[in-house]
Design an enzyme around this catalytic site. Structure first.
Site: not given
Ligand code: ARG
Length: 457
Positions: A155, A276, A282, A289, A321
């Site tokens: 604590h 600082s 400081k 941090e 993606q």
């Molecule tokens: N740039 C795409 C990704 O990162 C690659 C795969 C794309 N495939 C597709 N069928 N559009 O996921």
């Protein structure tokens, strides 16, 4: 002209290209993309799907392209969308139509699943090596401070005396488990998705085991739909990173507290502190941090990918993606934080006398005083009561247990004898804790030895 332009009567708006494109961030996988394509094309040649001459020409072109990318001589194009199509387009420009055979029996879906796996396999090794360096420094520091007494807290109230060595080795165990977690993530994801195609494999006679072996995978993904559509291995990694950052953040928090004027347990080296702009006196623990602060973004990245994945039907969807920026950000964050943290703690000075003085105040030896009575036959609960009263007496009279006279002790219990003073000295408190895992010198030596073997030093 798009690689998929055949079906389209119109070209895409710039806005769409810009929105759809991932080259900005996935270009960092160029090496893995080329490595994967070389393995794929080698296999296509071996299987007579393309001729050996064609295979050799593509490989030669890819190798030359890699050298140019490395030398910064290549401009990627957002209208070519991602690293996979950029490389194919660049290769076609350089070696002509033979490059168009490279994608035979492959989809970007298995290509991207492969590239990101190859990429994180390398990065897991980098993170692990940073953790190993940190463990080595912790082991050294711990060995140096086996007799450095400090207060232990619960604590954030002084609780019992321990040693700096014992405190540091707690983190050692945490970072050891972090390495274990990374290893199991690595082992679990060490399967090749290449050959999964769009999601249902292909009609060509691919040799998936051959490419998996070439690329250093343990095995192949046994379901091609799974191979292209899960990103659980990235979620594992982001979780592993978040946990390590949580450990680093707690440690950072302690360092921040220990550097404060009120504690002064440690001094950070000037090279790892900042000043600082207004207050000339400081010296701030900004590094600690910032590590504490950056932990938040790694939690965010984990939540972000979990949320992205939660509603996606099988198999590939473009949502996925979005896996890359969060993954790269967590990897970059931890790869910055670990080495700087290691340097910061290896250069800090430890104020042993202040730590010891800290352990002297706050009745950290009260448990041992109670245990003294227990060893003389009093039930623990009664002993607890007696010492509680003594502590209250000390607080009222502004003194501490080791300064009380034997008469004062005896007014609360006749059991007390002269040996009470020895029994509650800080050295006794620490070194009598002879249970494995505890702070006593011999126990710490044993544990440091076990961990020396672990580190192979
Ligand atoms: N740039 C795409 C990704 O990162 C690659 C795969 C794309 N495939 C597709 N069928 N559009 O996921």
């Amino acid at each position: 002209m798009k690689l998929w332009g055949g079906r389209f009567a119109k070209s895409t708006e710039f806005m769409v290209d810009d929105f759809n494109s991932s080259i900005r961030f996935d270009k960092r996988m160029y090496k893995e993309d080329i490595e994967g394509s070389i393995a794929h094309v080698t296999m296509l040649g071996k299987q007579n799907i393309i001729t050996l001459d064609e295979s050799a020409a593509i490989i030669k072109g890819l190798e030359a392209l890699e050298i140019d990318i490395e030398a910064n001589n290549i401009e990627f194009d957002i209208s070519a969308e991602d690293i996979h199509m950029n490389i194919e387009a660049l290769l076609t420009k350089r070696i002509g139509s033979v490059a168009k055979k490279m994608h035979t029996g492959r989809s970007r879906n298995d290509q991207v699943a492969l590239d990101i796996r190859l990429y994180i396999k390398k990065e897991i090794k980098v993170i692990d090596s940073h953790l190993y360096e940190l463990l080595k420094v912790l082991h050294q520091l711990s060995s140096d401070h086996i007799s450095t007494i400090m207060p232990g807290y619960t604590h954030l109230q002084k609780a019992q005396p321990t040693t700096f060595s014992h405190h540091l080795m707690a983190y050692f165990e945490m970072f050891k488990r972090d390495r274990d977690r990374l290893k199991s993530t690595y082992n679990r994801m060490n399967q090749s998705p290449l050959g999964s195609g769009a999601f249902a494999t292909t009609t060509y006679n691919l040799d998936r085991q051959f490419t998996a072996d070439l690329l250093g995978f343990d095995s192949i993904c046994l379901n091609s739909m799974d191979g292209v559509s899960d990103r659980d291995f990235l979620i594992d990694l982001l979780q592993n990173i978040a946990v390590t950052m949580m450990h680093l953040s707690r440690f950072s928090e302690e360092i921040i507290i220990w550097c404060s004027h009120e504690f002064k347990f440690v001094n950070l080296d000037d090279a790892y502190s900042t000043g600082s702009s207004i207050m000339p006196q400081k010296k701030n623990p900004d590094i600690a941090e910032l590590i504490r602060g950056k932990t938040g973004r790694t939690y965010g990245n984990l939540m972000s990918l979990l949320t992205t994945m939660k509603g996606i039907p099988l198999a590939y969807n473009k949502d996925m993606q979005e896996d890359k920026e969060v993954t790269f950000d967590s990897i970059d964050t931890i790869n910055m934080c670990l080495p700087i943290f290691t340097k910061m703690i290896s250069t800090m000075t430890v104020n042993k006398t202040v730590m010891r003085a800290g352990a002297e105040g706050g009745f950290t030896n009260a448990t041992d005083a109670a245990d003294y009575l227990v060893k003389k036959g009093l039930p623990f609960r009664d002993a607890h009561e007696v010492i509680g009263k003594l502590v209250l007496y000390c607080i009222t009279n502004n003194t501490d247990l080791s300064s009380l006279t034997l008469d004062e002790y005896k007014t609360l219990s006749p059991i007390f004898e002269k040996d009470i003073y020895e029994a509650i000295s800080l050295e006794t408190c620490v070194n009598l804790r002879q249970v494995i895992g505890g702070p006593a010198k011999e126990q710490m030596e044993k544990v440091l030895d076990i961990n020396k073997n672990y580190l192979e030093i």
